[in-house]
Motif scaffolding. Structure first.
Motif, PDB file in Angstrom:
ATOM      1  N   LYS A 124       0.832  -1.211   0.000  1.00 33.15           N
ATOM      2  CA  LYS A 124       0.000   0.000   0.000  1.00 33.15           C
ATOM      3  C   LYS A 124       0.865   1.258   0.000  1.00 33.15           C
ATOM      4  O   LYS A 124       0.633   2.186  -0.788  1.00 33.15           O
ATOM      5  CB  LYS A 124      -0.922  -0.007   1.224  1.00 33.15           C
ATOM      6  CG  LYS A 124      -1.817   1.227   1.328  1.00 33.15           C
ATOM      7  CD  LYS A 124      -2.774   1.124   2.498  1.00 33.15           C
ATOM      8  CE  LYS A 124      -2.061   1.238   3.823  1.00 33.15           C
ATOM      9  NZ  LYS A 124      -3.007   1.288   4.969  1.00 33.15           N
ATOM     10  N   PRO A 131      -8.239  -2.594  -0.933  1.00 34.20           N
ATOM     11  CA  PRO A 131      -7.863  -3.885  -1.523  1.00 34.20           C
ATOM     12  C   PRO A 131      -9.072  -4.703  -1.933  1.00 34.20           C
ATOM     13  O   PRO A 131     -10.154  -4.589  -1.336  1.00 34.20           O
ATOM     14  CB  PRO A 131      -7.087  -4.571  -0.392  1.00 34.20           C
ATOM     15  CG  PRO A 131      -7.584  -3.937   0.860  1.00 34.20           C
ATOM     16  CD  PRO A 131      -7.890  -2.514   0.502  1.00 34.20           C
ATOM     17  N   ARG A 188      -3.935  -5.830  -4.292  1.00 36.49           N
ATOM     18  CA  ARG A 188      -3.749  -4.413  -4.632  1.00 36.49           C
ATOM     19  C   ARG A 188      -3.137  -4.319  -6.022  1.00 36.49           C
ATOM     20  O   ARG A 188      -2.306  -5.157  -6.407  1.00 36.49           O
ATOM     21  CB  ARG A 188      -2.873  -3.713  -3.598  1.00 36.49           C
ATOM     22  CG  ARG A 188      -3.541  -3.591  -2.229  1.00 36.49           C
ATOM     23  CD  ARG A 188      -2.731  -2.725  -1.272  1.00 36.49           C
ATOM     24  NE  ARG A 188      -3.289  -2.722   0.068  1.00 36.49           N
ATOM     25  CZ  ARG A 188      -4.202  -1.850   0.509  1.00 36.49           C
ATOM     26  NH1 ARG A 188      -4.639  -0.900  -0.319  1.00 36.49           N
ATOM     27  NH2 ARG A 188      -4.654  -1.905   1.738  1.00 36.49           N
TER      28      ARG A 188
END
Length: 315
Positions: free
Chosen positions: A252, A286, A306
């Motif tokens: 992320k 996600p 992701r």
């Protein structure tokens, strides 16, 4: 034992890769080739490069991908060497990259691989690449108490890491710790009974931590994700499936940094650092497994997908 691995988030990943028949795709964690067999089946003049450090996986993948062997190249390596290996093969970019960071069902279920805490007689191995010499047994019996605490606390997020590390060191002074059963007993003694009543098997966090340390999983991910994004062609996508919060946080943050790399203070009217965006984060949140997938494979419960899309700036 036959190599098996349920391909987590299969349809979602294939959809996000936006496969082009003439494209170049890299599966950096080939496993049993569940995802890759679908990718290869959609290629015509394109090519798939499958990388895995597990020779058992490569052998199984080779059989599964045989119908498309003219458009597939298999490589025995850790995906940390993906870019130089791709260049050795003559490629300077890719249209899609996939990383499925989970441990395969085969690795978990094969007793001799030592990944699971469920078989008390299993050896403490946990090597994803069995050509390497260092095993989980070496960590358990060789790391100092401070090092064991660091590994178990950081990578396992285990509240009782200090107790576990202390008791491992005390026990190994009497004899080598060689099996899952021996390690499990130490962990059970180290965690209060009340805390063992919830949260699943008491050993799962410690095993996760030792496996991550042994295979350098977070280090490899963190050091190479930027380079993989750079390697993507314009419009190319990288899909990463993670299975615990430490991996997911790395993905992320790196995706976000590549979308917004500017380091100028927020009150600057214009950017002066010169850092340009490399693309966009496709998945603001996600993608998670469906209820149907969870019913079919409980091991996919913690999976998160992701996706980042490369957008090259015109020079």
């Amino acid at each position: 034992m036959e190599f098996s691995h349920y391909s987590v988030l299969l349809q979602e990943t294939i959809e996000q890769l936006k496969i082009r028949p003439e494209g170049i795709y890299v599966d950096g964690t080939l496993g049993g080739a569940g995802h890759s067999s679908v990718i290869a089946g959609r290629l015509t003049t394109g090519h798939l490069i499958g990388i895995d450090q597990d020779l058992d996986a490569l052998q199984a993948a080779g059989k599964r991908l045989k119908p498309w062997e003219d458009r597939v190249t298999l490589v025995h390596d850790n995906y940390e060497h993906m870019i130089p290996r791709m260049r050795e093969l003559g490629y300077e970019s890719a249209d899609g990259i996939l990383l499925d960071l989970g441990v395969s069902s085969f690795q978990l279920d094969a007793r001799e691989r030592g990944f699971s805490y469920m078989d008390e007689d299993a050896p403490l191995d946990m090597r994803m690449d069995r050509t390497g010499s260092k095993t989980a047994k070496d960590i358990v019996n060789g790391y100092s108490r401070e090092e064991l605490y660091r590994v178990i606390r950081t990578y396992g997020e285990e509240r009782f890491a200090n107790n576990i590390a202390k008791n491992i060191v005390e026990e190994r002074e009497k004899h080598l710790i060689e099996t899952a059963g021996q390690l499990n007993e130490i962990i059970r003694r180290s965690i209060p009974k009340k805390s063992q009543a919830t949260g699943g098997h008491p050993a799962k966090r410690t095993y996760q931590a030792i496996r991550i340390e042994l295979n350098r999983e977070l280090e490899v991910l963190e050091k190479n994700l930027d380079d993989m994004i750079d390697f993507l062609d314009n419009g190319g996508r990288i899909c990463v499936i993670t299975f615990h919060s430490l991996e997911d946080r790395i993905v992320k943050n790196i995706f976000r940094k590549n979308e917004h790399p500017c380091t100028c203070p927020k009150d600057f009217p214009v950017c002066v650092c010169g850092k340009k965006t490399k693309g966009r984060v496709v998945t603001r949140k996600p993608i998670l497994p469906t209820e149907e997938e969870l019913r079919e494979n409980s091991r996919s419960r913690s999976a998160k997908l992701r996706v980042f899309e490369r957008i090259r700036q015109e020079s």
